[in-house]
Design a protein around this motif. Structure first.
Motif: not given
Length: 466
Positions: A217, A219-221, A234, A361, A386, A390, A414
């Protein structure tokens, strides 16, 4: 389906380079990904068609309103693009024995995987479709070609993917080439869409447990959908784009860039960070309201234009226009034109922003669903949480149907804006309760384009209800 005698194989497939050129041609037909982004969102409760007017891309407005029928340019494009890709893959298989060389098995594995992807698109949209394998057909054969039951198509898709997986590498040096991880993820999705939950759990669980592709994943969505953050851990199965021109409005499938991005842009926008576009595929208030307070995915997914302007130091100097095709106040913030990401020369059509067909994801959430539906709530919660961890959302401890519903809701939170929502609602039996105008027994499938029925001499029956 290519017309008869348009390609001469006598002087082709004589060198490894010919085979490589041919597989690049197969990859090329994945480029019209904008169709899946648009239809997968606009047909659902996630967004409306938008645009300049209700007559601007009329087919999308019909899909939004569930009034679409056999005459629809977008649906015809879906069929033609995917069958063209299949024909290009089959062209390679027609001549696979012409020469031998190191690496040919890899090219054939790539062709199998991408052919599986094209057939998966077709069966999702239209159900039963003609299944043509390892050869092209001439225009004269179309009228005698029947629609194949979708179970047989799914069997071929699974066969292609299972044959490709052991040949494809875990990682590649040339970005965008198919990998074994991408093929496993697609196989898991194909199994899930058939409600083969135990099989899907096995495939997806193995992909997660034996993660030779180095997936994870990002780290920074909030910044994941910027151009600078593509081709990261990802990304499992991605369609690559560039900022070069390639085509124009007369040939969107000729483009090298991601057409969705410019179409999603803010109409006549003048201000910071973003750039002007055509105001298509506008998220709904219903989607915006679905997010919990504090879920950073809301702003990353849905641009609230008025809130964004109000937060700027010079709001009175920022302006934009509202299209006649509808306005919600929201824009698709994942696939949107940004000022520093424009291609050249017509930057409405030349975005270099890749389309993520399957990201990690999604793999985790598909696995969560497959494990839950096959009786393993504990593993389902592990994969679900999970994804939630995130974005700093609390863990879910539900069991049974409550867990299942939580997983489906998490898919919306998501993955919204990415083109999956309609298919999720249909395959889980929730479409009629969520989509205005959805008629059970009809709208699970899209209609076969009438022009294709005519070309087949009326040999293909129309889907029920159309």
């Amino acid at each position: 389906m290519d017309p008869e005698y348009t390609q001469d194989a006598e002087n082709f497939f004589n060198t490894p380079e010919d085979f490589n050129r041919a597989i690049i041609g197969v990859y090329d037909m994945m480029q019209p990904a904008y169709l899946n982004i648009w239809i997968g969102e606009i047909a659902s409760d996630n967004s409306i068609a938008g645009g300049e007017s209700v007559n601007d891309t009329q087919g999308l407005h019909e899909i939004q309103n569930m009034t679409h029928g056999g005459v629809n340019e977008e649906l015809r494009a879906v069929m033609r693009v995917n069958y063209t890709g299949i024909a290009r893959a089959n062209y390679i298989f027609e001549h696979q024995d012409k020469i031998d060389f190191p690496g040919k098995d890899l090219i054939l594995a790539e062709a199998r995987m991408i052919r599986a992807y094209f057939y998966f698109n077709l069966v999702m949209y239209f159900g039963d479709m003609p299944l043509i394998i390892d050869r092209r057909i001439s225009i004269n054969e179309i009228s005698s070609t029947v629609r194949t039951p979708k179970a047989e198509i799914y069997a071929q898709i699974e066969s292609d993917l299972r044959a490709a997986i052991p040949v494809l590498p875990a990682t590649v040096s040339e970005i965008g080439r198919m990998t074994s991880g991408a093929a496993k993820a697609l196989l898991g999705k194909v199994l899930l869409y058939q409600n083969k939950f135990s099989d899907a759990a096995t495939v997806l669980g193995e992909l997660i447990d034996n993660n030779t592709g180095g997936y994870g994943l990002f780290q920074d969505y909030s910044t994941m959908f910027l151009v600078v953050n593509q081709n990261v851990n990802e990304d499992v199965f991605t369609i690559q784009f560039s900022g070069l021109q390639g085509g124009d409005y007369g040939c969107l499938i000729c483009l090298n860039g991601n057409a969705a991005v410019g179409f999603h842009g803010i109409r006549q926008y003048e201000g910071p960070f973003y750039a002007d576009g055509n105001s298509y595929n506008l998220p709904t208030q219903d989607l915006y309201d679905e997010f919990d307070e504090g879920d950073l995915r809301r702003e990353a997914t849905v641009l609230d234009i008025e809130a964004f302007i109000a937060a700027q130091p010079n709001p009175s100097e920022i302006s934009y226009a509202i299209g006649g095709g509808g306005h919600t106040g929201f824009y698709n913030n994942k696939y949107i034109k940004r000022a520093d990401e424009r291609g050249l020369p017509d930057d409405d059509l030349t975005s270099p922003l890749n389309y993520r067909v399957i990201r990690w994801a999604d793999v985790l959430l598909m696995a969560a669903e497959a494990f839950q539906r096959s009786g393993n709530d504990a593993r389902a919660r592990t994969e679900l949480n999970k994804v939630r961890a995130r974005v700093q959302m609390p863990a879910i401890n539900a069991t049974g149907d409550a867990l299942y519903q939580a997983i489906l809701r998490e898919r919306r939170l998501e993955l919204s804006g990415e083109g999956y929502r309609f298919w999720d609602l249909v395959r889980t039996g929730q479409a009629a309760g969520r989509i205005s105008g959805f008629v059970p027994g009809r709208h699970e499938l899209f209609p076969i384009p009438q022009v294709e029925i005519d070309l087949a001499g009326g040999n293909w029956s129309q889907n029920p209800g159309y």
